[in-house]
Motif scaffolding. Sequence first.
Motif, PDB file in Angstrom:
ATOM      1  N   TYR A   3     -21.558  13.264  33.695  1.00  0.00           N
ATOM      2  CA  TYR A   3     -21.728  14.697  33.763  1.00  0.00           C
ATOM      3  C   TYR A   3     -22.719  15.175  32.471  1.00  0.00           C
ATOM      4  O   TYR A   3     -22.273  14.811  31.596  1.00  0.00           O
ATOM      5  N   LYS A   5     -23.453  18.068  30.474  1.00  0.00           N
ATOM      6  CA  LYS A   5     -23.004  19.299  30.047  1.00  0.00           C
ATOM      7  C   LYS A   5     -24.323  20.083  29.742  1.00  0.00           C
ATOM      8  O   LYS A   5     -24.306  21.353  30.403  1.00  0.00           O
ATOM      9  N   VAL A   9     -25.409  23.678  31.780  1.00  0.00           N
ATOM     10  CA  VAL A   9     -25.330  25.217  31.064  1.00  0.00           C
ATOM     11  C   VAL A   9     -26.709  25.728  31.132  1.00  0.00           C
ATOM     12  O   VAL A   9     -26.853  26.795  31.326  1.00  0.00           O
ATOM     13  N   ASN A  51     -16.075  20.314  33.228  1.00  0.00           N
ATOM     14  CA  ASN A  51     -16.212  19.243  32.514  1.00  0.00           C
ATOM     15  C   ASN A  51     -15.568  18.113  32.945  1.00  0.00           C
ATOM     16  O   ASN A  51     -14.772  18.010  34.068  1.00  0.00           O
ATOM     17  N   LYS A  55     -12.017  21.354  33.953  1.00  0.00           N
ATOM     18  CA  LYS A  55     -12.104  22.914  33.534  1.00  0.00           C
ATOM     19  C   LYS A  55     -13.310  23.373  33.612  1.00  0.00           C
ATOM     20  O   LYS A  55     -14.464  22.813  33.384  1.00  0.00           O
ATOM     21  N   ILE A  57     -16.575  24.969  32.130  1.00  0.00           N
ATOM     22  CA  ILE A  57     -17.189  24.967  30.524  1.00  0.00           C
ATOM     23  C   ILE A  57     -17.324  26.432  30.317  1.00  0.00           C
ATOM     24  O   ILE A  57     -17.898  27.063  30.989  1.00  0.00           O
ATOM     25  N   GLU A  59     -19.085  28.155  28.596  1.00  0.00           N
ATOM     26  CA  GLU A  59     -20.799  28.584  28.472  1.00  0.00           C
ATOM     27  C   GLU A  59     -21.047  28.847  30.152  1.00  0.00           C
ATOM     28  O   GLU A  59     -21.886  29.700  30.194  1.00  0.00           O
ATOM     29  N   ASN A  60     -20.540  27.835  30.807  1.00  0.00           N
ATOM     30  CA  ASN A  60     -20.927  28.190  32.371  1.00  0.00           C
ATOM     31  C   ASN A  60     -20.188  29.404  32.745  1.00  0.00           C
ATOM     32  O   ASN A  60     -20.961  30.150  33.396  1.00  0.00           O
TER      33      ASN A  60
END
Length: 282
Positions: A3, A5, A9, A51, A55, A57, A59-60
Amino acid sequence: MLYNKDRNVQRISNIQNHSPKGEVIDVALGKKTEKASLKMLVLDLDGTILNDHKKIIPENLKAIQELKKKNPHIALCIATGRTFQTSIRFAQEIGADFLITDDGGAIYAKTYDHKYKLEKAFYMAEQECSVIYAQIIKYSRENPNLVWHFSTDNISHNSIIGYGEDFLKRAYQIFCPHEKITNDNVLQIKNFTELKKLDLNTHITKIHVYFGNKNIGRKQHQEFNKYLDKNKGKISYLSPYPTMKSIAPLDVDKGNAVIYVKEKLKKKGIYIKRSEIAIVGN
């Protein structure tokens, strides 16, 4: 599955930072498309907006909320391989207008009270389910590591697994690790007859079988492959991981589910072109 991140984002931020009538970026391919207004955003969950701890993220979430605030007409849609039971909280958290589960097997729409009702589901044929179930039980007598899971469109009994507390724990470990173990919406059964009594045998949208990594599991997986190959014109199937099978109705996938949502909105007078749909997925 790794993944990234920062990648995800940035993908969502790219959408957010473009005006509704400006140049829309196809976030899945990273290529520019024709100028069009963004009218639908389709988001995957695992490997995309979640993530490793399952959960959303922050920022997303912030980017999605700002996008919706600037452009309230945009239809937010989650499209996931998860069941309704394991994806509903994410849909509610971002305020998704539509929730597509089981890789396109079932489609739910948000109601005025922020709950979700079933709009459409694509079912496995009862005969196929019965035969597959019988085969699974036969294998499980010889293979203690075998774990299976049926998904349905029924919110009250959204997940069907084998009987026993140990089976519940093993099913979670295999099919939804990192998730909190709960009995909510989970029905544990001893035989297929129980499904017929509850009329759930006609609601099955997907079947998952994990044979384990022992020799007996690998052998059974190969045998099961041969059975599925004989029924290619009736069902769809793939192997997400070695010795695991996911079985679904023929030609059911996320793409066709998104098209269904698009046509559903069209009947309400909301016209969306394919160039006005952005899809974010891993």
